[in-house]
Design a protein around this motif. Structure first.
Motif, PDB file in Angstrom:
ATOM      1  N   GLY C 191       0.873  -1.097   0.035  1.00  0.00           N
ATOM      2  CA  GLY C 191       0.104   0.103  -0.072  1.00  0.00           C
ATOM      3  C   GLY C 191       0.966   1.305   0.060  1.00  0.00           C
ATOM      4  N   ARG C 192       1.831   1.318   0.823  1.00  0.00           N
ATOM      5  CA  ARG C 192       2.765   2.493   1.039  1.00  0.00           C
ATOM      6  C   ARG C 192       3.621   2.975  -0.327  1.00  0.00           C
ATOM      7  NH1 ARG C 192       4.407   0.140   6.437  1.00  0.00           N
ATOM      8  NH2 ARG C 192       2.541   0.553   7.647  1.00  0.00           N
ATOM      9  N   SER C 193       3.934   1.718  -0.949  1.00  0.00           N
ATOM     10  CA  SER C 193       4.700   1.904  -2.133  1.00  0.00           C
ATOM     11  C   SER C 193       4.066   2.767  -3.196  1.00  0.00           C
ATOM     12  CB  SER C 193       4.915   0.555  -2.813  1.00  0.00           C
ATOM     13  OG  SER C 193       3.802  -0.027  -3.384  1.00  0.00           O
ATOM     14  N   GLY C 194       2.637   2.662  -3.233  1.00  0.00           N
ATOM     15  CA  GLY C 194       1.998   3.643  -4.041  1.00  0.00           C
ATOM     16  C   GLY C 194       2.030   2.871  -5.629  1.00  0.00           C
ATOM     17  N   MET C 195       2.461   1.846  -5.726  1.00  0.00           N
ATOM     18  CA  MET C 195       2.410   0.922  -7.101  1.00  0.00           C
ATOM     19  C   MET C 195       1.081   0.304  -7.155  1.00  0.00           C
ATOM     20  SD  MET C 195       6.296  -0.698  -7.079  1.00  0.00           S
ATOM     21  CE  MET C 195       6.112  -1.568  -8.427  1.00  0.00           C
ATOM     22  N   PRO C 196       0.851   0.020  -8.304  1.00  0.00           N
ATOM     23  CA  PRO C 196      -0.561  -0.733  -8.494  1.00  0.00           C
ATOM     24  C   PRO C 196      -0.125  -2.215  -7.840  1.00  0.00           C
ATOM     25  CG  PRO C 196       0.301   0.096 -10.536  1.00  0.00           C
ATOM     26  CD  PRO C 196       1.479   0.473  -9.553  1.00  0.00           C
ATOM     27  N   VAL C 197      -1.157  -2.825  -7.372  1.00  0.00           N
ATOM     28  CA  VAL C 197      -1.116  -4.062  -6.902  1.00  0.00           C
ATOM     29  C   VAL C 197      -2.027  -5.147  -7.422  1.00  0.00           C
ATOM     30  CG1 VAL C 197      -1.005  -5.229  -4.742  1.00  0.00           C
ATOM     31  CG2 VAL C 197      -0.469  -2.945  -4.523  1.00  0.00           C
ATOM     32  N   LEU C 198      -1.549  -6.457  -7.927  1.00  0.00           N
ATOM     33  CA  LEU C 198      -2.376  -7.392  -8.417  1.00  0.00           C
ATOM     34  C   LEU C 198      -2.605  -8.245  -6.968  1.00  0.00           C
ATOM     35  CD1 LEU C 198      -3.802  -8.868 -10.676  1.00  0.00           C
ATOM     36  CD2 LEU C 198      -1.711 -10.047 -11.136  1.00  0.00           C
ATOM     37  N   LEU C 199      -3.630  -8.295  -6.601  1.00  0.00           N
ATOM     38  CA  LEU C 199      -3.668  -8.866  -4.979  1.00  0.00           C
ATOM     39  C   LEU C 199      -4.466 -10.385  -5.147  1.00  0.00           C
ATOM     40  CD1 LEU C 199      -3.619  -8.518  -2.166  1.00  0.00           C
ATOM     41  CD2 LEU C 199      -5.650  -7.326  -2.163  1.00  0.00           C
ATOM     42  N   LYS C 200      -3.605 -11.485  -5.172  1.00  0.00           N
ATOM     43  CA  LYS C 200      -4.403 -12.772  -5.266  1.00  0.00           C
ATOM     44  C   LYS C 200      -5.233 -13.056  -4.012  1.00  0.00           C
ATOM     45  CE  LYS C 200      -1.762 -14.783  -9.117  1.00  0.00           C
ATOM     46  NZ  LYS C 200      -1.331 -15.894  -9.586  1.00  0.00           N
ATOM     47  N   TYR C 216      -6.604  -3.418   3.412  1.00  0.00           N
ATOM     48  CA  TYR C 216      -5.431  -2.925   3.994  1.00  0.00           C
ATOM     49  C   TYR C 216      -4.730  -1.953   3.134  1.00  0.00           C
ATOM     50  CZ  TYR C 216      -5.276  -5.831   8.482  1.00  0.00           C
ATOM     51  OH  TYR C 216      -5.210  -6.271   9.568  1.00  0.00           O
ATOM     52  N   ILE C 217      -4.596  -2.393   1.935  1.00  0.00           N
ATOM     53  CA  ILE C 217      -3.770  -1.500   0.864  1.00  0.00           C
ATOM     54  C   ILE C 217      -4.234  -0.258   0.702  1.00  0.00           C
ATOM     55  CG2 ILE C 217      -2.988  -1.389  -1.517  1.00  0.00           C
ATOM     56  CD1 ILE C 217      -2.860  -4.386  -1.576  1.00  0.00           C
ATOM     57  N   LEU C 218      -5.694  -0.345   0.358  1.00  0.00           N
ATOM     58  CA  LEU C 218      -6.578   0.852   0.199  1.00  0.00           C
ATOM     59  C   LEU C 218      -6.355   1.963   1.522  1.00  0.00           C
ATOM     60  CD1 LEU C 218      -7.800  -0.613  -1.935  1.00  0.00           C
ATOM     61  CD2 LEU C 218     -10.067   0.625  -1.485  1.00  0.00           C
ATOM     62  N   LEU C 219      -6.278   1.490   2.630  1.00  0.00           N
ATOM     63  CA  LEU C 219      -6.191   2.176   3.801  1.00  0.00           C
ATOM     64  C   LEU C 219      -4.720   2.855   4.005  1.00  0.00           C
ATOM     65  CD1 LEU C 219      -7.777   2.743   6.276  1.00  0.00           C
ATOM     66  CD2 LEU C 219      -6.954   0.903   7.432  1.00  0.00           C
ATOM     67  N   GLU C 220      -3.792   2.500   3.260  1.00  0.00           N
ATOM     68  CA  GLU C 220      -2.489   3.219   3.080  1.00  0.00           C
ATOM     69  C   GLU C 220      -2.591   4.117   1.899  1.00  0.00           C
ATOM     70  OE1 GLU C 220      -0.150   2.809   5.120  1.00  0.00           O
ATOM     71  OE2 GLU C 220      -1.121   0.994   6.279  1.00  0.00           O
ATOM     72  N   ASN C 221      -3.800   4.302   1.563  1.00  0.00           N
ATOM     73  CA  ASN C 221      -3.813   5.844   0.456  1.00  0.00           C
ATOM     74  C   ASN C 221      -3.595   5.267  -1.002  1.00  0.00           C
ATOM     75  OD1 ASN C 221      -4.823   8.343   0.121  1.00  0.00           O
ATOM     76  ND2 ASN C 221      -2.998   9.019   0.077  1.00  0.00           N
ATOM     77  N   ASN C 222      -3.596   4.027  -1.224  1.00  0.00           N
ATOM     78  CA  ASN C 222      -3.329   3.222  -2.405  1.00  0.00           C
ATOM     79  C   ASN C 222      -4.410   2.564  -3.148  1.00  0.00           C
ATOM     80  OD1 ASN C 222      -2.129   1.974  -4.674  1.00  0.00           O
ATOM     81  ND2 ASN C 222      -0.550   1.320  -3.790  1.00  0.00           N
ATOM     82  N   GLY C 223      -5.110   3.433  -3.927  1.00  0.00           N
ATOM     83  CA  GLY C 223      -6.533   2.728  -4.574  1.00  0.00           C
ATOM     84  C   GLY C 223      -6.208   1.775  -5.998  1.00  0.00           C
ATOM     85  N   SER C 224      -4.946   1.644  -6.188  1.00  0.00           N
ATOM     86  CA  SER C 224      -4.768   1.049  -7.337  1.00  0.00           C
ATOM     87  C   SER C 224      -4.588  -0.629  -7.102  1.00  0.00           C
ATOM     88  CB  SER C 224      -3.292   1.362  -7.999  1.00  0.00           C
ATOM     89  OG  SER C 224      -3.491   2.804  -8.523  1.00  0.00           O
ATOM     90  N   VAL C 225      -5.734  -1.256  -6.869  1.00  0.00           N
ATOM     91  CA  VAL C 225      -5.708  -2.638  -6.598  1.00  0.00           C
ATOM     92  C   VAL C 225      -6.513  -3.428  -7.489  1.00  0.00           C
ATOM     93  CG1 VAL C 225      -6.347  -4.278  -4.700  1.00  0.00           C
ATOM     94  CG2 VAL C 225      -5.514  -1.981  -4.037  1.00  0.00           C
TER      95      VAL C 225
END
Lengths: 330, 330, 330, 330
Positions: C191-200, C216-225
């Motif tokens: 999440g903190r990395s800011g990178m897009p995440v492919l979440l299996k 968990y990822i969105l809550l780190e301010n990363n919406g690219s999931v």
């Protein structure tokens, strides 16, 4: 909704009230109590009648099997063998009846070791049509003979309601197998037979669904049901099925019926049977049903999981020690 | 392939032979034995060397964890508490460390009741980010203090390899939780730490995969691993997870490692914990880990399944009686 | 509870109110909206503030991932490749990066066939420590080179938060694998990395738990999931895992996030991959991730399930035809 | 072992040879071929006979259902409706027949929308004895009437072999439900009836076990079997069952029988039915069976998952578009 009737009361006005409500109902005489079960609940909720001693609305989907109206544990009597009492009852015998010698030898051995019931399949539900399908009626006759000789009552599986007359003649307790666990017509026939029933859990059924299969039998006015856990289908591969000790305990905590465990089928391998059997007893099983064969390696079915008589004898000793530590006998 | 070396032998020529075969290898000193594990098997099959006392080719995917080369059961020592020996060891304590009073009370109560280890989560893996995530390092400090006061060594879960220094300082045994069961980098760090490890089975892992996670730790030259069954995911809904007694026994029959069972998580409800705990011990568990909270109904996590100190005390008595019937102590 | 702020509003009084309520909260800037998420709900239920445009209380355990506050589908942009839009995006490449030739060949082939992203594992989570563990950083470098040459952005799996710097340097999209699906510290780092995440999805996780890992990822301010279904553990043995099309559709109906399906891992066998891929697209998948290897029979991992470039090319044609019938492109 | 006979050959010497080998055998006339199936294999391995055109030893546990001896796909004909051909056949209708108006309305609506078969339950296998059990024979009569009026052949579930005469009189295709999937006596009766059979997979059965249930029917000289995937039991909770697309494709790849999918039961919720139906068709299903009710919210069973006629009509349009993209029709 359960209407428990006053002893000897005339319930004709209750009957009328339920009838005119549009609800379905059935009059039963179970465990020394007269009761009327009526459904759906909402139609009969306001009914009161002088014939009713107590009205119980179980919060569970099963009613008659629930311990909400009957808190004392039910004891199922199979020709004098009491299941659900202090003694842990063990049924043992071959997976399938193969011939007279095999059956007689096994029956005598398991009796000597301390078994209380003889098990053995005459009609066999086999995954493949090319596997040994059992001896049929001939197998039932052999079971009867072995029972008469050893004094061990016989529990054996029925698959087809059309065979009921033979089971009434030759068997002492009906077994409903896992594959017919939700064969509701068979369950109803088993209920109507009045015989004690050992009711296995379907391998794909939740504990709640399992108890509901018992409800089908109870609703036919037959209260002699023993619930039998025999393993469920999961992803684990080192065992044939996964014995669900938790589901078994759940069932025991919610019903008044005795609980049996089959350690042989979930194990799938002889070397696991002892541990699963002991685990089930420690968790509160009232009965065990164990496969024993004089020469397991030559068995026509379940060759990998049947115990030798020696292994069974040792198991009985271990069960006895365990049962005593738990305040029971075996 | 395992090459077990002669005591004090010079294995430099063996090393050369393996190197030149193209195989990977690692030298280990485990359980008082020097050994070289090399893979894949086919490259080293023909290697012989005077430094080798015995060459073992386990037929299982796991090598070091297999009892094919080490038939005596491994005893894991946590500050003097011996897991895998005759005594059934019980770890108990709260799901999560919440505050000093809660932890101290619980620690003293479980000690009085007969627990040998203190459990408690400081770093909590929670399904939802909105659930209580644990006190972190502060929780570890409290655990250390409770341990020092009661004399119970502490087992607690590590989630992130970057926290290892704190665990080395404050904990006595690392727990790898079900959700990190296949976090292989964490497993390697746990191995390298040299600390005893309580290794939970992943809720979606087969018994074989579980043992392979132990192999990751052993391969880091750390033989102090206790395998912990904590329930798998199945369709059954009356329990939180399905405790896989069969898979646990399978693991015990194939490895030399001690086996622990966690009855609390699969139960999910207080009233099932006793039965699952007793079942696990009857099936051969060497250790239990049980959640206990002074006021379960107010717990910040796992409120439904934590035992009260009174319930735990009763459980200990029942475990003791059972263990004795099985020829063990507790 | 979600407080969606008015554009550019000063939320200092809101902050104070939440603080003094005792609730936890986090300020986020997601999808062009400023919002404050606060929990637990009951502490902030009565809070009103002029800075708030809309207050949303999702009825689901996940909040930010829910489509209750954001009904338009999220489009995740990976270096210009838009996932969640009309086009069905396909990522393809080898299970593991093995060497430069293998990777370059595959990258060019999958590009020619119509893939939009390059997949390939450098750090490999392997069930056994004796299996090929991947090339590590060297593999990442090769992926970067293949990406630069073909113009396909790279998606690759991260296992250890301590490796993040390398992924930031070499990768375009992080993959969180099934075995680390509930490695919450890794999720937070992703999440903190800011990178897009492919979440299996974890093989033992429900769809709800899977969506909570995205939370968990969105809550780190990363919406690219992007949520990726890859098969769950069931009793069925003819496939490696059971692709849960129903769970995947459930997730799509409850969230605003794009959905990917991995047909390769549940298939476990090449001949099933096409059918599972087409099924996933028909059910609404926005993306597919497919294993392709120039010589699958010689692959160092997943040899049975990787497609040849020819098979992949045919699959792309079939996907295109299907997508068009569904009003999409591919 | 399969002995495929030369056209019109006298097989009396083959019969003798098999008999004297001690093997079991059965003579069948299936799909225009005369064949003798004999088992176990090892007893007949060396038998040769002039009457035999080809001897096939399938490597799978099922023989007659395997495509190892019959590579062309079987087409099952239900009163002119061909299942397994280029057209994707859709059966639709209510979960349970409730009354004439409900059934007639539905039948006409589904016909108009493009269904080829009418489904509807008269005998209902219900988890609880307190749920609506179906209209029984009266329901069958209504189905016959609706079929006669619309021209849609009827598929409906049989639960008890003793009811077969009614099904022969009123139904066009027998359905064996998931709960009776391993009711082997019922399977044999279904085989003997000569009627086409829609054979659902048991919710706890592997794909291999499912195909073996078809083998029971084929072995009664009835080749008109359609295998129907309807979801298996898994831990996932957002759907009622988990539709096993992978297991369905596996079955299709191993047998010559047509494959049907039931999207309604695994969905459990109306809004998921479309996606599951499309996924099944994309994966290669030859047939769908869909629950449709004029007023689902008032249905006496499966209220949550039945489609309205409008929703069904839209589904048919989507199926048609999809089928065409796959080179089929619907």
């Amino acid at each position: 909704m359960l209407f428990i009737l006053k002893k000897g009361a005339d319930w004709s006005t209750l009957k009328e009230k339920i009838s005119s409500s549009g609800a379905s109902y059935r009059y039963l005489n179970l465990y020394g109590k007269e009761l009327v079960v009526a459904w759906p609940d909402n139609l009969v909720e306001t009914i009161v009648d002088p014939s009713v001693e107590m009205k119980v609305k179980p919060r569970r989907p099963f009613q008659l099997a629930s311990n909400e109206w009957k808190s004392d544990p039910t004891i199922v009597d199979v020709k004098g063998v009491k299941i659900g009492d202090r003694k842990v009852v063990v049924a043992a015998g071959p997976c399938a009846v193969e011939d007279e010698e095999q059956l007689m030898t096994t029956a005598k051995e398991v009796k000597r070791a301390g078994a209380s019931l003889l098990r053995g399949g005459a009609f066999k539900p086999r995954t493949s049509p090319y596997s040994f399908q059992g001896l049929g009626v001939k197998g039932l006759e052999l079971l009867r003979r072995a029972s008469d000789e050893t004094g061990l009552p016989v529990v054996t599986e029925i698959m087809d309601p059309r065979d009921m007359e033979y089971f009434k003649k030759y068997a002492d307790m009906l077994q409903i197998g896992a594959r017919n666990a939700q064969n509701f017509d068979l369950l109803k026939e088993a209920g109507r037979s009045g015989m004690p029933v050992l009711l296995k859990r379907g391998m794909g059924n939740t504990a709640e669904e399992w108890i509901l299969t018992a409800e089908y039998i109870l609703l036919e006015n037959n209260g002699s049901v023993v619930l039998c856990e025999r393993g469920i289908r999961t992803f684990e591969k080192s065992t044939r099925f996964t014995i669900d000790i938790g589901g078994m305990v759940s069932a025991k905590l919610q019903t008044h019926l005795p609980i049996c465990a089959d350690p042989s089928h979930p194990a799938g391998k002889r070397e696991l049977v002892h541990s699963l059997a002991l685990a089930a007893v420690a968790a509160g099983a009232d009965m065990l049903i164990v496969e024993v064969h004089p020469r397991p390696e030559k068995a026509l079915s379940d060759s990998e999981q049947q115990l030798t008589p020696e292994q069974f004898s040792l198991l009985m000793q271990r069960i006895k020690a365990l049962a005593e530590a738990l305040g029971r006998t075996a």
